[in-house]
Scaffold this active site. Structure first.
Site, mmCIF file in Angstrom:
data_model
loop_
_atom_site.group_PDB
_atom_site.id
_atom_site.type_symbol
_atom_site.label_atom_id
_atom_site.label_comp_id
_atom_site.label_asym_id
_atom_site.label_seq_id
_atom_site.Cartn_x
_atom_site.Cartn_y
_atom_site.Cartn_z
ATOM 1 N N GLU A 35 52.537 -37.216 -53.445
ATOM 2 C CA GLU A 35 51.302 -36.474 -53.730
ATOM 3 C C GLU A 35 50.906 -37.386 -55.057
ATOM 4 O OE1 GLU A 35 48.943 -34.004 -53.495
ATOM 5 O OE2 GLU A 35 48.140 -34.936 -55.364
ATOM 6 N N CYS A 43 43.174 -26.344 -53.893
ATOM 7 C CA CYS A 43 42.983 -24.927 -54.014
ATOM 8 C C CYS A 43 43.886 -24.618 -55.382
ATOM 9 C CB CYS A 43 43.636 -24.146 -52.845
ATOM 10 S SG CYS A 43 43.671 -22.488 -52.964
ATOM 11 N N CYS A 48 40.384 -22.789 -55.601
ATOM 12 C CA CYS A 48 40.406 -21.269 -55.277
ATOM 13 C C CYS A 48 40.987 -20.657 -56.527
ATOM 14 C CB CYS A 48 41.307 -20.944 -54.060
ATOM 15 S SG CYS A 48 41.362 -22.076 -53.009
ATOM 16 N N LYS A 51 39.471 -21.008 -60.065
ATOM 17 C CA LYS A 51 38.332 -20.592 -59.762
ATOM 18 C C LYS A 51 38.222 -18.897 -59.851
ATOM 19 C CE LYS A 51 37.009 -19.034 -56.143
ATOM 20 N NZ LYS A 51 36.390 -19.650 -55.051
ATOM 21 N N TYR A 99 55.415 -25.269 -56.197
ATOM 22 C CA TYR A 99 55.259 -25.650 -55.105
ATOM 23 C C TYR A 99 56.295 -26.820 -54.932
ATOM 24 C CZ TYR A 99 50.970 -23.619 -53.170
ATOM 25 O OH TYR A 99 50.022 -22.899 -52.396
ATOM 26 N N TYR A 177 28.966 -22.515 -51.542
ATOM 27 C CA TYR A 177 29.930 -21.916 -52.111
ATOM 28 C C TYR A 177 30.257 -22.021 -53.645
ATOM 29 C CZ TYR A 177 32.369 -20.429 -47.410
ATOM 30 O OH TYR A 177 32.591 -20.239 -46.576
ATOM 31 N N ILE A 178 30.517 -23.311 -53.962
ATOM 32 C CA ILE A 178 30.702 -23.532 -55.397
ATOM 33 C C ILE A 178 29.788 -23.375 -56.577
ATOM 34 C CG2 ILE A 178 31.478 -25.717 -57.088
ATOM 35 C CD1 ILE A 178 33.156 -26.575 -54.627
ATOM 36 N N GLU A 181 29.331 -19.587 -57.072
ATOM 37 C CA GLU A 181 30.519 -19.160 -57.567
ATOM 38 C C GLU A 181 30.392 -19.465 -59.212
ATOM 39 O OE1 GLU A 181 33.611 -18.643 -53.897
ATOM 40 O OE2 GLU A 181 33.803 -20.481 -55.363
ATOM 41 N N GLY A 267 28.618 -30.255 -52.279
ATOM 42 C CA GLY A 267 29.414 -30.466 -51.071
ATOM 43 C C GLY A 267 30.708 -31.309 -51.254
ATOM 44 N N HIS A 441 37.014 8.289 -48.312
ATOM 45 C CA HIS A 441 36.175 8.692 -49.232
ATOM 46 C C HIS A 441 36.817 8.944 -50.565
ATOM 47 C CE1 HIS A 441 32.375 10.315 -50.408
ATOM 48 N NE2 HIS A 441 32.776 11.425 -50.778
ATOM 49 N N GLU A 446 33.633 2.591 -46.504
ATOM 50 C CA GLU A 446 33.456 3.726 -45.571
ATOM 51 C C GLU A 446 32.239 3.682 -44.815
ATOM 52 O OE1 GLU A 446 33.012 8.017 -46.967
ATOM 53 O OE2 GLU A 446 32.782 7.252 -48.724
HETATM 54 P P1 NDP Z 1 28.838 -26.559 -49.453
HETATM 55 O O1 NDP Z 1 28.679 -27.146 -48.255
HETATM 56 O O2 NDP Z 1 29.041 -24.956 -49.369
HETATM 57 O O3 NDP Z 1 27.427 -26.489 -50.065
HETATM 58 C C1 NDP Z 1 26.697 -27.714 -50.469
HETATM 59 C C2 NDP Z 1 25.504 -27.679 -50.978
HETATM 60 O O4 NDP Z 1 25.025 -28.544 -51.666
HETATM 61 C C3 NDP Z 1 24.220 -26.933 -50.046
HETATM 62 O O5 NDP Z 1 23.718 -26.080 -50.702
HETATM 63 C C4 NDP Z 1 23.657 -28.244 -49.865
HETATM 64 O O6 NDP Z 1 22.323 -27.987 -49.136
HETATM 65 C C5 NDP Z 1 23.683 -28.987 -51.049
HETATM 66 N N1 NDP Z 1 23.447 -30.417 -50.902
HETATM 67 C C6 NDP Z 1 24.181 -31.057 -50.130
HETATM 68 N N2 NDP Z 1 23.771 -32.543 -50.317
HETATM 69 C C7 NDP Z 1 22.727 -32.155 -51.349
HETATM 70 C C8 NDP Z 1 22.097 -33.534 -51.940
HETATM 71 N N3 NDP Z 1 21.947 -34.544 -51.784
HETATM 72 N N4 NDP Z 1 20.864 -32.914 -52.950
HETATM 73 C C9 NDP Z 1 21.005 -31.686 -53.259
HETATM 74 N N5 NDP Z 1 21.836 -30.895 -52.566
HETATM 75 C C10 NDP Z 1 22.495 -30.810 -51.625
HETATM 76 O O7 NDP Z 1 29.822 -27.253 -50.446
HETATM 77 P P2 NDP Z 1 30.603 -26.780 -51.825
HETATM 78 O O8 NDP Z 1 30.406 -27.953 -52.725
HETATM 79 O O9 NDP Z 1 29.973 -25.571 -52.512
HETATM 80 O O10 NDP Z 1 31.638 -26.404 -51.435
HETATM 81 C C11 NDP Z 1 32.786 -27.169 -50.598
HETATM 82 C C12 NDP Z 1 33.491 -26.465 -49.640
HETATM 83 O O11 NDP Z 1 34.627 -25.943 -49.843
HETATM 84 C C13 NDP Z 1 32.733 -25.442 -48.772
HETATM 85 O O12 NDP Z 1 31.838 -25.583 -47.758
HETATM 86 C C14 NDP Z 1 33.830 -24.451 -48.491
HETATM 87 O O13 NDP Z 1 34.206 -24.836 -46.962
HETATM 88 C C15 NDP Z 1 34.978 -24.747 -49.575
HETATM 89 N N6 NDP Z 1 34.975 -23.792 -50.601
HETATM 90 C C16 NDP Z 1 35.242 -22.498 -50.265
HETATM 91 C C17 NDP Z 1 35.423 -21.484 -51.178
HETATM 92 C C18 NDP Z 1 35.595 -20.244 -50.744
HETATM 93 O O14 NDP Z 1 36.393 -20.038 -49.409
HETATM 94 N N7 NDP Z 1 35.279 -19.180 -51.559
HETATM 95 C C19 NDP Z 1 35.015 -21.712 -52.520
HETATM 96 C C20 NDP Z 1 34.456 -23.012 -52.949
HETATM 97 C C21 NDP Z 1 34.607 -24.009 -51.796
HETATM 98 P P3 NDP Z 1 21.805 -27.596 -47.702
HETATM 99 O O15 NDP Z 1 22.464 -26.250 -47.493
HETATM 100 O O16 NDP Z 1 20.489 -28.017 -47.691
HETATM 101 O O17 NDP Z 1 22.738 -28.610 -46.895
#
Ligand code: NDP
Length: 461
Positions: A35, A43, A48, A51, A99, A177-178, A181, A267, A441, A446
């Site tokens: 690592e 995570c 996770c 967060k 870990y 998601y991020i 959140e 993303g 209840h 429910e």
């Molecule tokens: P997501 O894929 O969930 O969301 C990315 C967001 O950024 C989307 O709204 C997307 O828009 C937008 N986006 C992408 N590219 C651009 C750009 N060039 N300009 C402007 N907006 C853009 O990614 P996250 O970063 O939020 O999280 C990554 C992954 O991590 C998640 O998909 C999930 O799998 C995991 N995660 C899970 C969590 C949980 O289980 N609670 C919590 C946090 C993360 P559009 O929708 O239009 O593509």
């Protein structure tokens, strides 16, 4: 076999890699893991776990406000971000150490350093070469930030966890998601939060009712959400603040707004740079993710991958399943693929989302006719609290078989509730099974067993 230093070399000490390493060791294989950052992975270190701790912290502002309705007089509350971050850091250090300890206790050789694949059976770490019968790539992913002018002034969620102070004015870019959140976290802690999302509604891919419901609840709580919004550039002003160009629609002009922090949550991409995978002949997808089959095998027979680095479902429990399945396939009695037929997920927004199975749109695309059941109500806590937060509960049912295809919720404890519902869906529960289950209840949950009002939708109508 004798020409190998180790049977299994795992690159990456996150959820998937650690699970694979420990299971392989348990099956008698000699295992080495490397690592380059901290054991625990995204995570545990900056995903996770921290967060969720921040979500808990941020919720107290609402709880203090609600307390008055229940007869409490709460002295004006003050909040210390440095104290929260220090407490979070201590907990993360404890988990990371655990870990490592668990890996060693399982008999795994634990290395600290960046690994590089030299060929199908050789990995280099800190200048030392290791010959391995099998190599697992479990390096996860990293934030993706688009290349706009001034992007170097923006931060990702990685840096947010380390900020010295709580920012006063925050712009969050993204609608996944991020983004949602952290909008909830920072809003609850007292920042002024603006969320800029490029399309028509946050949380693309989720059930549309959930998206609209969460949007409205976030706005009620004070998050400013800009839809069809584009960031054109970011500039640092002489006082350290960030001036951001924002456009609300493609043909509109750009206006300037000032924030203290700009958080990009646009993303994540697989972390494969510098690993030497292409040179070793491993096929990658266009985002750099390792292409694997259902068992986690790449096109090179001795190189495998699990978790976010494969660019499939980026969720910790999925990586753990994939890691376990791979280790069992390589060192157990028979090949097993991770069963990912019913993957529940939660968004720890405020209020949170819990969801499992198909959205209404997905169900309609696959099944000819579906029944939709919804409940939209003010949960009991809100009565004395005087809040206007509403809870949404929704079931998507196949009209023909009456099987429940999707269960969705926005509201307090949604994640806790949906975990149980996921078991029912996996077992093929029908709407009649839900109805035959005695209600518990008084709860919000429910509502899942008392839904009566039906709307039927037919594909093409
Ligand atoms: P997501 O894929 O969930 O969301 C990315 C967001 O950024 C989307 O709204 C997307 O828009 C937008 N986006 C992408 N590219 C651009 C750009 N060039 N300009 C402007 N907006 C853009 O990614 P996250 O970063 O939020 O999280 C990554 C992954 O991590 C998640 O998909 C999930 O799998 C995991 N995660 C899970 C969590 C949980 O289980 N609670 C919590 C946090 C993360 P559009 O929708 O239009 O593509």
């Amino acid at each position: 076999m004798t020409s190998f230093d180790t049977r299994f070399f795992v690159i990456g000490g996150g959820s998937g890699g650690v699970r694979a390493a420990r299971i392989a060791a348990g099956l008698g294989a000699s295992v080495t893991i490397a690592e380059n950052f901290r054991y625990g992975g995204t995570c545990v270190i900056r995903g996770c776990v921290p967060k969720k701790l921040l979500v808990y912290a941020s919720h107290f502002s609402q709880d203090f406000a609600d307390a008055a309705g229940f007869g409490w007089t709460v002295a004006p509350a003050t909040f210390s971000w440095p104290k929260l971050i220090a407490a979070k850091d201590a907990e993360i250090a404890r988990l990371s150490a655990m870990y490592e300890k668990n890996l060693r206790a399982s008999g795994v050789t634990v290395l600290q350093g960046a690994a590089r694949v030299l060929d199908a059976h050789t990995v280099e770490v800190n200048g030392q070469h290791y010959r391995a019968e099998h190599i697992l790539v479990a390096t996860g992913g990293q934030p993706f930030l688009p290349a706009i002018a001034g992007i170097e002034h923006a931060i990702s969620s990685n840096e947010l966890f380390e900020l010295p102070q709580l920012p006063r004015r925050v712009l969050i870019v993204g609608g996944g998601y991020i983004a949602v959140e952290f909008a909830g976290i920072l809003n609850g802690l007292g920042s002024e939060v603006t969320l800029s999302y490029r399309a028509e509604q946050i949380l693309r891919g989720f059930d549309d009712d959930l998206r609209v419901h969460l949007h409205d609840e976030m706005v009620k709580k004070g998050v400013r959400i800009l839809l069809h919004s584009e960031v054109t550039q970011i500039e640092r002003l002489s006082d350290g603040a960030l001036q951001v160009g924002l456009r609300d629609a493609p043909n509109n002009g750009v206006r300037q707004e000032v924030f203290d922090t700009v958080l990009y949550a646009t993303g994540r991409v697989p972390s494969t740079q510098g690993l030497g995978l292409l040179e070793a002949g491993v096929a990658l997808d266009q985002s750099g993710g390792v292409r694997v089959d259902d068992f986690g095998h790449s096109n090179v027979p001795s190189i495998h991958a699990v978790g976010d680095v494969t660019n499939r479902i980026a969720l910790t429990p999925v990586a753990i399943r994939e890691g376990a399945a791979l280790a069992n396939s390589l060192f157990g009695p028979k090949p097993t693929a991770a069963d990912l037929t019913t993957v529940p997920s939660a968004v720890f927004s405020q209020p949170p989302i819990g969801t499992v199975g198909l959205s209404e749109a997905q169900a309609l695309a696959t099944y000819g006719q579906i029944d939709i059941y919804r409940a939209n109500f003010r949960a009991m806590r809100q009565t004395l609290a005087g809040g206007d937060e509403r809870t949404l509960i929704k079931l998507v049912v196949d009209s023909a078989s009456q099987r429940v295809l999707g269960a969705h919720m926005v509201g307090a404890d949604a994640a806790e509730i949906i975990q149980g519902i996921a078991i029912a869906l996996r077992m093929g529960a029908t709407k009649a099974d839900f109805d035959a289950t005695v209600a518990l209840h008084p709860t919000s949950a429910e509502e899942f067993v008392t839904l009566k009002e039906k709307t039927t939708r037919t594909r093409g109508d």
